[in-house]
Design a protein around this motif. Structure first.
Motif, mmCIF file in Angstrom:
data_model
loop_
_atom_site.group_PDB
_atom_site.id
_atom_site.type_symbol
_atom_site.label_atom_id
_atom_site.label_comp_id
_atom_site.label_asym_id
_atom_site.label_seq_id
_atom_site.Cartn_x
_atom_site.Cartn_y
_atom_site.Cartn_z
ATOM 1 N N ALA A 165 0.536 -1.265 -0.401
ATOM 2 C CA ALA A 165 -0.174 -0.126 -0.043
ATOM 3 C C ALA A 165 0.873 1.165 0.189
ATOM 4 O O ALA A 165 0.587 1.873 -0.690
ATOM 5 N N GLY A 166 1.935 1.227 0.762
ATOM 6 C CA GLY A 166 2.805 2.277 0.470
ATOM 7 C C GLY A 166 3.482 2.717 -0.358
ATOM 8 O O GLY A 166 3.192 3.361 -0.935
ATOM 9 N N LEU A 167 3.511 1.570 -0.889
ATOM 10 C CA LEU A 167 4.550 1.539 -2.095
ATOM 11 C C LEU A 167 3.610 2.390 -3.276
ATOM 12 O O LEU A 167 4.256 3.130 -4.169
ATOM 13 N N ALA A 168 2.036 2.024 -3.471
ATOM 14 C CA ALA A 168 0.997 2.320 -4.393
ATOM 15 C C ALA A 168 1.330 3.517 -4.695
ATOM 16 O O ALA A 168 0.855 4.412 -5.279
ATOM 17 N N LEU A 169 0.660 3.787 -2.920
ATOM 18 C CA LEU A 169 0.192 5.653 -2.588
ATOM 19 C C LEU A 169 1.739 6.270 -3.020
ATOM 20 O O LEU A 169 1.800 7.524 -3.875
ATOM 21 N N ALA A 170 3.191 6.161 -2.893
ATOM 22 C CA ALA A 170 4.218 6.965 -3.559
ATOM 23 C C ALA A 170 4.686 7.090 -4.787
ATOM 24 O O ALA A 170 4.938 7.955 -4.988
ATOM 25 N N THR A 171 3.963 5.799 -5.628
ATOM 26 C CA THR A 171 4.737 5.723 -6.981
ATOM 27 C C THR A 171 3.387 6.946 -7.780
ATOM 28 O O THR A 171 3.709 6.866 -8.507
ATOM 29 N N ARG A 172 2.404 6.632 -6.937
ATOM 30 C CA ARG A 172 1.001 7.697 -7.582
ATOM 31 C C ARG A 172 1.170 9.078 -6.982
ATOM 32 O O ARG A 172 0.334 9.646 -7.562
ATOM 33 N N GLY A 173 2.272 9.042 -6.097
ATOM 34 C CA GLY A 173 2.349 10.654 -5.820
ATOM 35 C C GLY A 173 0.740 10.794 -4.732
ATOM 36 O O GLY A 173 0.776 11.831 -5.037
ATOM 37 N N ALA A 174 0.319 10.451 -4.173
ATOM 38 C CA ALA A 174 -0.777 10.297 -3.160
ATOM 39 C C ALA A 174 -0.932 11.238 -2.363
ATOM 40 O O ALA A 174 -1.786 11.134 -1.918
ATOM 41 N N ALA A 175 0.414 10.601 -1.247
ATOM 42 C CA ALA A 175 0.398 11.415 -0.037
ATOM 43 C C ALA A 175 1.898 12.204 0.373
ATOM 44 O O ALA A 175 2.959 11.268 -0.515
ATOM 45 N N LYS A 176 1.506 13.393 0.860
ATOM 46 C CA LYS A 176 3.286 13.571 0.605
ATOM 47 C C LYS A 176 4.453 12.890 1.517
ATOM 48 O O LYS A 176 5.215 13.066 1.608
ATOM 49 N N LYS A 177 3.306 12.291 2.729
ATOM 50 C CA LYS A 177 4.294 11.768 3.733
ATOM 51 C C LYS A 177 3.411 10.694 3.767
ATOM 52 O O LYS A 177 2.462 10.570 4.255
ATOM 53 N N ILE A 178 4.007 9.379 4.492
ATOM 54 C CA ILE A 178 3.807 8.199 4.607
ATOM 55 C C ILE A 178 4.608 7.560 5.564
ATOM 56 O O ILE A 178 5.711 7.443 5.656
ATOM 57 N N ILE A 179 4.047 6.858 6.939
ATOM 58 C CA ILE A 179 4.311 7.045 7.964
ATOM 59 C C ILE A 179 4.286 5.264 8.392
ATOM 60 O O ILE A 179 3.233 5.683 8.172
ATOM 61 N N GLY A 180 4.889 4.611 8.661
ATOM 62 C CA GLY A 180 5.177 3.562 8.611
ATOM 63 C C GLY A 180 5.044 3.024 9.940
ATOM 64 O O GLY A 180 6.156 3.761 10.858
ATOM 65 N N VAL A 181 4.397 2.405 11.376
ATOM 66 C CA VAL A 181 4.282 2.104 12.500
ATOM 67 C C VAL A 181 5.026 1.097 12.942
ATOM 68 O O VAL A 181 4.161 0.036 11.627
ATOM 69 N N GLY A 182 5.513 -0.009 13.067
ATOM 70 C CA GLY A 182 6.325 -1.262 13.349
ATOM 71 C C GLY A 182 6.776 -1.114 14.329
ATOM 72 O O GLY A 182 6.708 -1.021 15.258
ATOM 73 N N ARG A 183 6.898 -2.756 14.518
ATOM 74 C CA ARG A 183 7.598 -3.532 16.009
ATOM 75 C C ARG A 183 9.133 -3.084 16.213
ATOM 76 O O ARG A 183 9.750 -3.215 17.189
#
Length: 295
Positions: A32-50
């Motif tokens: 989902a993050g890659l798809a958003l980035a590829t389409r320029g759909a979000a200026k910032k994509i924050i990932g929350v992980g363990r």
């Protein structure tokens, strides 16, 4: 019973978020993050992980622009939140997320079961800050981790949304637009319909694949070919993840296993009795069912 095929082309073509937070940046969240980035759909994509290591891997791949292990910090400024973690933890995470997001923030998940997750949210809907609608993208792989992420994972794949009667239409439209923006087709089911149908289409098939793989002696492995490998591919999925799914949808899954067992018993009986006409009849029914799906 698939229904309410959704389109909102104007929104899809113009949608863009300042900040999207993805909780869980494995295969689904990373894709989902890659798809958003590829389409320029979000200026910032924050990932929350363990772990910092998984977040760094997702960042190097371009699935997220920054990462944190603190879920509260990760969602505080989000304009949209996707929870792509295990079914067993989604409910608790939604509770925590809802205390930290700004009022009106759209939230969805990617869990493979829906009834328990949606029921828990609905119990306190009147006091919620976020606007949650359950989702299940019918796309994936037996592979795991951000390294398996694919920006095209959702393209032309179906994502099922599970709004309930009390879900505002605008909330459902917001979540639908998100999935459509990253390439998915969208349909709606009630949570109970979803769990019943996915028990047949996804959950019980995993049991069948796992049973076949477990019952095949190791000395036969070097003689396996395409048929065995195709049939057992999904048995290579994460056991912990699948245990969560099967236990959360136990009633529907066991009912479908009983249906499978009845057909399996009929096949076994026909073979034992040398009953060729019955065997051909059952195999023909199976072929017709599979052929109806196309390639």
């Amino acid at each position: 019973p698939l229904r309410h095929f959704c389109t909102n082309l104007h929104f899809i073509m113009t949608a863009q978020w300042d900040t999207v937070t993805i909780v869980g940046v494995g295969l689904i969240g990373g894709s989902a993050g890659l798809a958003l980035a590829t389409r320029g759909a979000a200026k910032k994509i924050i990932g929350v992980g363990r772990s910092d290591s998984s977040l760094e891997a997702a960042k190097e791949l371009g699935a997220i622009s920054e990462g944190t292990t603190n879920i509260r910090e990760g969602v505080a400024d989000a304009d949209f939140v996707l929870v792509a973690t295990r079914v067993s933890v989604i409910g608790n995470q939604l509770e925590e997320i809802d205390t930290c997001v700004r009022p009106g923030t759209p939230i969805t998940d990617a869990g493979s079961t829906k009834q328990s997750i949606v029921d828990r949210w609905e119990q306190s809907r009147s006091s919620r800050k976020g606007r949650f609608v359950g989702s299940h993208p019918l796309a994936g792989s037996h592979k795991r981790g951000p390294q398996a992420a694919d920006p095209a994972l959702f393209e032309d794949k179906l994502t099922v949304l599970t709004p309930v009667e009390s879900t505002p239409k605008s909330d459902t439209q917001s979540i639908s637009a998100f999935w459509q923006l990253i390439g998915a087709k969208v349909s709606h089911l009630s949570p109970s319909e979803h769990d019943q149908l996915l028990a047949s289409a996804s959950h019980a098939p995993h049991i069948v694949a796992a049973a076949l793989a477990a019952a095949t002696p190791r000395e036969a492995h070097r003689f396996t070919a395409g048929g065995w490998r195709d049939t057992t591919r999904i048995a290579a999925g994460d056991p912990d993840l699948w245990a969560d799914i099967l236990l959360d949808n136990a009633k529907a899954v066991t009912a479908q296993i009983e249906n499978f067992s009845q057909v399996s018993d009929q096949l076994q009986h026909a073979i034992e009795e040398g009953d060729r006409p019955t065997l051909i009849k059952l195999l023909t029914l199976a072929k017709e069912s599979r052929d109806a799906l196309g390639s």
